[in-house]
Scaffold this active site. Structure first.
Site, PDB file in Angstrom:
ATOM      1  N   GLU A  18       0.843  -1.261  -0.271  1.00 37.54           N
ATOM      2  CA  GLU A  18       0.029   0.024  -0.062  1.00 37.54           C
ATOM      3  C   GLU A  18       0.841   1.287   0.089  1.00 37.54           C
ATOM      4  O   GLU A  18       1.857   1.298   0.968  1.00 37.54           O
ATOM      5  CB  GLU A  18      -1.012   0.130   1.363  1.00 37.54           C
ATOM      6  CG  GLU A  18      -1.816   1.323   1.299  1.00 37.54           C
ATOM      7  CD  GLU A  18      -2.746   1.224   2.450  1.00 37.54           C
ATOM      8  OE1 GLU A  18      -2.781   0.404   3.136  1.00 37.54           O
ATOM      9  OE2 GLU A  18      -3.573   2.154   2.279  1.00 37.54           O
ATOM     10  N   ASN A  21      -4.654   4.840  -2.085  1.00 38.30           N
ATOM     11  CA  ASN A  21      -5.717   5.567  -1.321  1.00 38.30           C
ATOM     12  C   ASN A  21      -6.338   6.729  -2.290  1.00 38.30           C
ATOM     13  O   ASN A  21      -5.620   7.479  -2.740  1.00 38.30           O
ATOM     14  CB  ASN A  21      -5.229   6.152   0.057  1.00 38.30           C
ATOM     15  CG  ASN A  21      -4.918   4.939   1.054  1.00 38.30           C
ATOM     16  OD1 ASN A  21      -5.713   4.304   1.234  1.00 38.30           O
ATOM     17  ND2 ASN A  21      -3.588   4.910   1.281  1.00 38.30           N
ATOM     18  N   GLU A  58      -7.757   2.279  -3.344  1.00 32.28           N
ATOM     19  CA  GLU A  58      -8.560   1.817  -2.229  1.00 32.28           C
ATOM     20  C   GLU A  58      -9.481   3.125  -1.944  1.00 32.28           C
ATOM     21  O   GLU A  58      -9.057   4.420  -1.927  1.00 32.28           O
ATOM     22  CB  GLU A  58      -7.730   1.784  -1.160  1.00 32.28           C
ATOM     23  CG  GLU A  58      -6.666   0.480  -0.814  1.00 32.28           C
ATOM     24  CD  GLU A  58      -5.907   0.462   0.397  1.00 32.28           C
ATOM     25  OE1 GLU A  58      -6.027   1.226   1.218  1.00 32.28           O
ATOM     26  OE2 GLU A  58      -5.083  -0.418   0.459  1.00 32.28           O
ATOM     27  N   ASP A 100     -11.825   0.104   1.522  1.00 33.76           N
ATOM     28  CA  ASP A 100     -10.667   0.671   2.765  1.00 33.76           C
ATOM     29  C   ASP A 100     -11.577   0.726   4.059  1.00 33.76           C
ATOM     30  O   ASP A 100     -12.736   1.131   4.318  1.00 33.76           O
ATOM     31  CB  ASP A 100      -9.979   1.792   2.387  1.00 33.76           C
ATOM     32  CG  ASP A 100      -8.564   1.684   3.345  1.00 33.76           C
ATOM     33  OD1 ASP A 100      -8.474   0.838   4.102  1.00 33.76           O
ATOM     34  OD2 ASP A 100      -7.937   2.724   3.170  1.00 33.76           O
ATOM     35  N   GLU A 131      -6.002  -5.254   8.131  1.00 33.07           N
ATOM     36  CA  GLU A 131      -4.959  -4.524   8.302  1.00 33.07           C
ATOM     37  C   GLU A 131      -4.596  -4.065   9.916  1.00 33.07           C
ATOM     38  O   GLU A 131      -5.561  -4.205  10.393  1.00 33.07           O
ATOM     39  CB  GLU A 131      -5.013  -2.792   7.632  1.00 33.07           C
ATOM     40  CG  GLU A 131      -6.366  -2.369   7.940  1.00 33.07           C
ATOM     41  CD  GLU A 131      -6.620  -0.981   7.030  1.00 33.07           C
ATOM     42  OE1 GLU A 131      -5.912  -0.686   6.209  1.00 33.07           O
ATOM     43  OE2 GLU A 131      -7.391  -0.242   7.588  1.00 33.07           O
TER      44      GLU A 131
HETATM   45  P1  C2E Z   1      -5.497   3.586   5.728  1.00 31.98           P
HETATM   46  O1  C2E Z   1      -5.331   3.747   4.156  1.00 31.98           O
HETATM   47  O2  C2E Z   1      -6.118   2.822   6.367  1.00 31.98           O
HETATM   48  O3  C2E Z   1      -3.864   3.118   5.883  1.00 31.98           O
HETATM   49  C1  C2E Z   1      -3.324   2.505   6.725  1.00 31.98           C
HETATM   50  C2  C2E Z   1      -2.921   3.038   8.043  1.00 31.98           C
HETATM   51  O4  C2E Z   1      -2.340   2.218   8.915  1.00 31.98           O
HETATM   52  C3  C2E Z   1      -1.527   3.795   7.685  1.00 31.98           C
HETATM   53  O5  C2E Z   1      -1.763   5.167   8.574  1.00 31.98           O
HETATM   54  C4  C2E Z   1      -0.447   2.848   8.298  1.00 31.98           C
HETATM   55  O6  C2E Z   1       0.616   3.259   8.610  1.00 31.98           O
HETATM   56  C5  C2E Z   1      -1.454   2.350   9.334  1.00 31.98           C
HETATM   57  N1  C2E Z   1      -0.735   1.021  10.045  1.00 31.98           N
HETATM   58  C6  C2E Z   1      -0.215  -0.025   9.022  1.00 31.98           C
HETATM   59  N2  C2E Z   1      -0.112  -1.024   9.761  1.00 31.98           N
HETATM   60  C7  C2E Z   1      -0.491  -0.864  11.183  1.00 31.98           C
HETATM   61  C8  C2E Z   1      -0.279  -1.369  12.553  1.00 31.98           C
HETATM   62  O7  C2E Z   1       0.199  -2.479  12.577  1.00 31.98           O
HETATM   63  N3  C2E Z   1      -0.596  -0.729  13.543  1.00 31.98           N
HETATM   64  C9  C2E Z   1      -1.021   0.598  13.477  1.00 31.98           C
HETATM   65  N4  C2E Z   1      -1.188   1.160  14.747  1.00 31.98           N
HETATM   66  N5  C2E Z   1      -1.418   1.255  12.375  1.00 31.98           N
HETATM   67  C10 C2E Z   1      -0.817   0.714  11.300  1.00 31.98           C
HETATM   68  P2  C2E Z   1      -1.143   6.341   7.867  1.00 31.98           P
HETATM   69  O8  C2E Z   1       0.041   6.106   6.885  1.00 31.98           O
HETATM   70  O9  C2E Z   1      -0.671   7.214   9.013  1.00 31.98           O
HETATM   71  O10 C2E Z   1      -2.316   6.935   7.131  1.00 31.98           O
HETATM   72  C11 C2E Z   1      -3.456   7.134   7.724  1.00 31.98           C
HETATM   73  C12 C2E Z   1      -4.370   7.297   6.714  1.00 31.98           C
HETATM   74  O11 C2E Z   1      -4.109   8.676   5.945  1.00 31.98           O
HETATM   75  C13 C2E Z   1      -4.430   6.146   5.793  1.00 31.98           C
HETATM   76  O12 C2E Z   1      -5.306   5.103   6.378  1.00 31.98           O
HETATM   77  C14 C2E Z   1      -5.398   6.982   4.483  1.00 31.98           C
HETATM   78  O13 C2E Z   1      -6.826   6.897   4.755  1.00 31.98           O
HETATM   79  C15 C2E Z   1      -4.765   8.125   4.583  1.00 31.98           C
HETATM   80  N6  C2E Z   1      -3.781   8.404   3.393  1.00 31.98           N
HETATM   81  C16 C2E Z   1      -2.419   8.198   3.706  1.00 31.98           C
HETATM   82  N7  C2E Z   1      -1.976   8.435   2.201  1.00 31.98           N
HETATM   83  C17 C2E Z   1      -2.946   8.666   1.689  1.00 31.98           C
HETATM   84  C18 C2E Z   1      -2.853   9.256   0.397  1.00 31.98           C
HETATM   85  O14 C2E Z   1      -2.041   8.955  -0.362  1.00 31.98           O
HETATM   86  N8  C2E Z   1      -3.886   9.526  -0.123  1.00 31.98           N
HETATM   87  C19 C2E Z   1      -5.334   9.585   0.523  1.00 31.98           C
HETATM   88  N9  C2E Z   1      -6.292   9.948  -0.006  1.00 31.98           N
HETATM   89  N10 C2E Z   1      -5.095   9.153   1.710  1.00 31.98           N
HETATM   90  C20 C2E Z   1      -4.140   8.590   2.334  1.00 31.98           C
HETATM   91 MG    MG Z   2      -7.383   1.544   6.176  1.00 34.49          MG
HETATM   92 MG    MG Z   3      -5.719   2.357   2.877  1.00 34.47          MG
END
Ligand code: C2E
Ligand code: MG
Ligand code: MG
Length: 648
Positions: free
Chosen positions: A420, A478, A510, A540, A597
């Site tokens: 991802e 995403n 996603e 997602d 996830e």
């Molecule tokens: P998401 O798409 O559900 O991404 C998964 C989030 O869970 C990611 O946080 C990831 O770092 C985190 N994660 C993965 N494995 C674990 C784990 O084992 N434990 C915990 N506590 N967390 C884990 P992140 O990178 O902070 O991203 C947060 C949200 O921000 C993403 O949720 C997504 O909705 C959004 N996001 C991130 N990048 C993009 C992007 O390029 N475009 C868009 N539209 N949204 C984004």
């Molecule tokens: Mg997610």
């Molecule tokens: Mg995601």
């Protein structure tokens, strides 16, 4: 008959004689006239003083002329210069005229240039003293000349030796010139009067336009209520008069006004606004202020009396958040989002109080609350929000964003099957800013589209490199609801994969449930189009969106991602286990693969694998990492897999 005609003639002549035609000159103009007349008088008299005193010796005439200049004209000039005793100054100038022309008449004869000057005297009288007094002075001079010529000169033999015919001609001319001077002065004053009337009329018209413009600049055209500019002024006044008592400022946003106006048409929309304004006006009472600050925004200011009737009515309305309004025979229910600020508690500045109430209203709208009191802590959040927004604009231009990749793992074999892409922003001064903070700002401000464009290009380049290296991994990206519905989204991503020669099948988009909640039909259209090209779709954060399950069967999706909220304490929460198990069953029955996830430990991974969950993602396998690290690890993992296969 005769007397009637005579009196009529006299009446028509009367303005000419002076009744009602006296000039009302301003002191400055009078003073300038006096200065001009006395200056010219002195300039003309002084050469005569020299001629009469030294060249053709007439010492008495020269002495009288010099005395006139020094005792009459000079004081008149000085008085006019100081704008003092102007009537006296005018009389001095005319007296000087009497003396000089009298002397000229008695001693020198009014022949040649003397005659010419003496005939100008009536003009001076009318110009300086106006019509009525001009007549008196001129007639006085005619009287004086007659007495001299016919009595003193012919009977007593005093003065210059004129012939009788000459004397009569002179008097006739003097009378004629007096009438001409009177007529001329009358025309002049009439013209000025007309000019003044005209100027007064034009000024009145201009003033009324000005009043109109001022009104329009300070009031709403439709309702006639004060607008924002006027409101700031009135609120300041109200605060000054409040004498320490409190005030409440309520910013009321009329919900869905735009849609309602669209349905009702232009006129109906206006009627609706007028009815809302009427209702609000009725509820605030005489002490309050009602203003319309935007098309769908009103501001109400009331004294802060918690139990007062106005406050109660307002509070009731705020609590009910809606009231019925009759428009075009329909009863429409109007709902408000209300933000409230308080004087003097929150601020003592009118503009700030209004801004605070507006901020509270925006926050209430965002949080879908009926009303919200201004919270100073919110101010900081607002400022931070604006700061981040402007920083993001710069960051996009400077390419400060980056992507990190988190592997997705086959829960049975342990192999990496994809990744991802997660956006990262490291600001030189602010440090690492998490996507949970900047993505909502980007979505609100519309910056999410250019951000996704950049990210998409970056991801597709990455995929091209992987393929060149023999890494057959998929990549999940995403996509926010707004981006999916933006007009050129599908064209742009198609163009992107074509440019880089990457198959659409290797990209999973996603989407969260919010994409389908608001505009299902439009989302479906775009999704079907992209699906026909080959893109995969994943839902997602499944399970957190409160939306109905029925949409699942309509969507062209291939994958469900169980939200990490159900996964990270999976083994300790029987409720989460039940949800995850049934989600896996549901997804499989619909022919979808399931990705869990947020897997943080081996036991959860084993539990999920045992329940048939296809893939997993989480810190247990790997944290999101820079692309170079990801490629290295993926290559190492592939080499390991190849060697274990060859060992078998
Ligand atoms: P998401 O798409 O559900 O991404 C998964 C989030 O869970 C990611 O946080 C990831 O770092 C985190 N994660 C993965 N494995 C674990 C784990 O084992 N434990 C915990 N506590 N967390 C884990 P992140 O990178 O902070 O991203 C947060 C949200 O921000 C993403 O949720 C997504 O909705 C959004 N996001 C991130 N990048 C993009 C992007 O390029 N475009 C868009 N539209 N949204 C984004
Ligand atoms: Mg997610
Ligand atoms: Mg995601």
């Amino acid at each position: 008959m005769f007397w009637g005609g005579l009196s009529r003639g006299f009446i028509s002549l009367s303005p000419m004689l002076g009744w009602g035609a006296d000039e009302l000159l301003q002191p400055d103009e009078r003073a300038r006239q006096i200065q001009l007349a006395s200056g010219i008088g002195a300039a003309v008299a002084l050469p005569f003083v020299i001629r009469n005193g030294f060249i053709s010796p007439l010492p008495v005439v020269a002495a009288v002329e010099l005395a006139t200049v020094l005792l009459l004209l000079l004081p008149a000039f000085l008085l006019a210069h100081r704008r003092r005793f102007l009537t006296l100054a005018e009389s001095l100038v005319l007296l000087a005229g009497y003396v000089i022309f009298g002397v000229l008449l008695i001693f020198r004869g009014v022949q040649g240039t003397g005659m010419f000057w003496a005939l100008l005297f009536p003009f001076l009288c009318f110009f300086l003293k106006g019509q009525l007094m001009g007549w008196l002075y001129s007639l006085g001079f005619i009287g004086f000349a007659s007495i001299y010529l016919f009595f003193l000169r012919f009977h007593l033999g005093i003065g210059f030796d004129y012939s009788q015919t000459y004397a009569i001609h002179y008097l006739e001319l003097l009378c004629g010139f007096t009438v001409v001077a009177a007529g001329f002065n009358l025309l002049r004053t009439r013209f000025e009067e007309r000019l003044q009337v005209r100027v007064a009329e034009e000024t009145a018209v201009a003033k009324s336009y000005l009043t109109q413009i001022q009104y329009q600049a300070s009031h709403d055209v439709l309702t006639g209520l004060p607008n924002r500019i006027e409101l700031v002024h009135r609120l300041s006044q109200q605060m000054a008069n409040a004498g320490g008592a409190g005030l409440v400022v309520c910013n009321l946003h009329v919900r869905r006004l735009h849609e309602l106006s669209n349905i009702l048409g232009h006129l109906g929309g206006d009627q609706l606004v007028l009815s809302i304004a009427e209702k609000l006006a009725a509820s605030i009472g005489s002490q309050g202020i009602l203003a319309r600050t935007r098309r769908d925004e009103f501001v109400v200011i009331c004294p802060l009396e918690p139990q007062g009737p106005e406050a109660l009515a307002l509070r009731r309305q705020i609590e009910q958040r809606q009231f019925g309004v009759e428009v075009q025979g329909y009863t429409l229910y109007v709902e408000f989002s209300v933000g409230v600020s308080r004087y003097p508690g929150h601020s003592t500045d009118a503009s700030t109080l209004l801004k605070q109430a507006e901020q509270a209203m925006l926050q209430a709208r965002k949080s879908d609350l009926p009303w919200l009191l201004y919270d100073p802590a919110q101010e900081q959040a607002f400022q931070r929000h604006h700061l981040l927004f402007s920083l993001m604009c710069e960051a996009l231009a400077k390419e400060e964003f980056d992507i990190h990749l988190q592997p997705q793992v086959d829960l049975v074999s342990g192999r990496w099957i994809g990744a991802e892409a997660l956006c990262r922003w490291h600001h030189p001064a602010e440090g690492h800013i998490p996507p949970g903070v900047f993505i909502p700002i980007a979505e609100e401000s519309g910056l999410v589209d250019p951000l996704t464009d950049w990210l998409m290009d970056r991801c597709v380049r990455e995929l091209r490199q992987w393929r060149a290296m023999g890494l057959e991994l998929g990549l999940s990206i995403n996509v926010s609801a707004l981006t999916l519905l933006s007009p050129n989204f599908s064209d742009k991503i198609r163009a992107c994969i074509e440019r880089h020669g990457v198959p659409a099948q290797s990209i999973t988009l996603e989407l969260t449930e919010s994409c389908f909640m608001n505009s299902l039909d439009r989302s479906l259209l775009v999704m079907h189009h992209l699906r026909s090209v080959g893109f995969r779709f994943s839902v997602d954060d499944f399970g957190t969106g409160f939306s109905s399950l029925s949409y699942l069967k309509h969507l062209p999706i291939q994958e469900l991602k169980i939200d990490r909220a159900f996964v990270h304490k999976l083994l300790a929460q029987p409720g989460d286990q039940a949800i995850v198990t049934s989600t896996i069953g549901l997804a499989h029955q619909l022919g979808l693969t399931v990705v869990a996830e947020g897997i943080e430990d081996a036991a959860s991974a084993a539990w999920l694998a045992a329940r048939g969950c296809d893939a997993g993602q989480g810190y247990w396998f790997a944290r999101p990492m820079p692309t170079t690290d990801f490629v290295q690890m993926a290559m190492a993992q592939r080499a390991e897999a190849v060697s274990s296969v060859s060992a078998v």
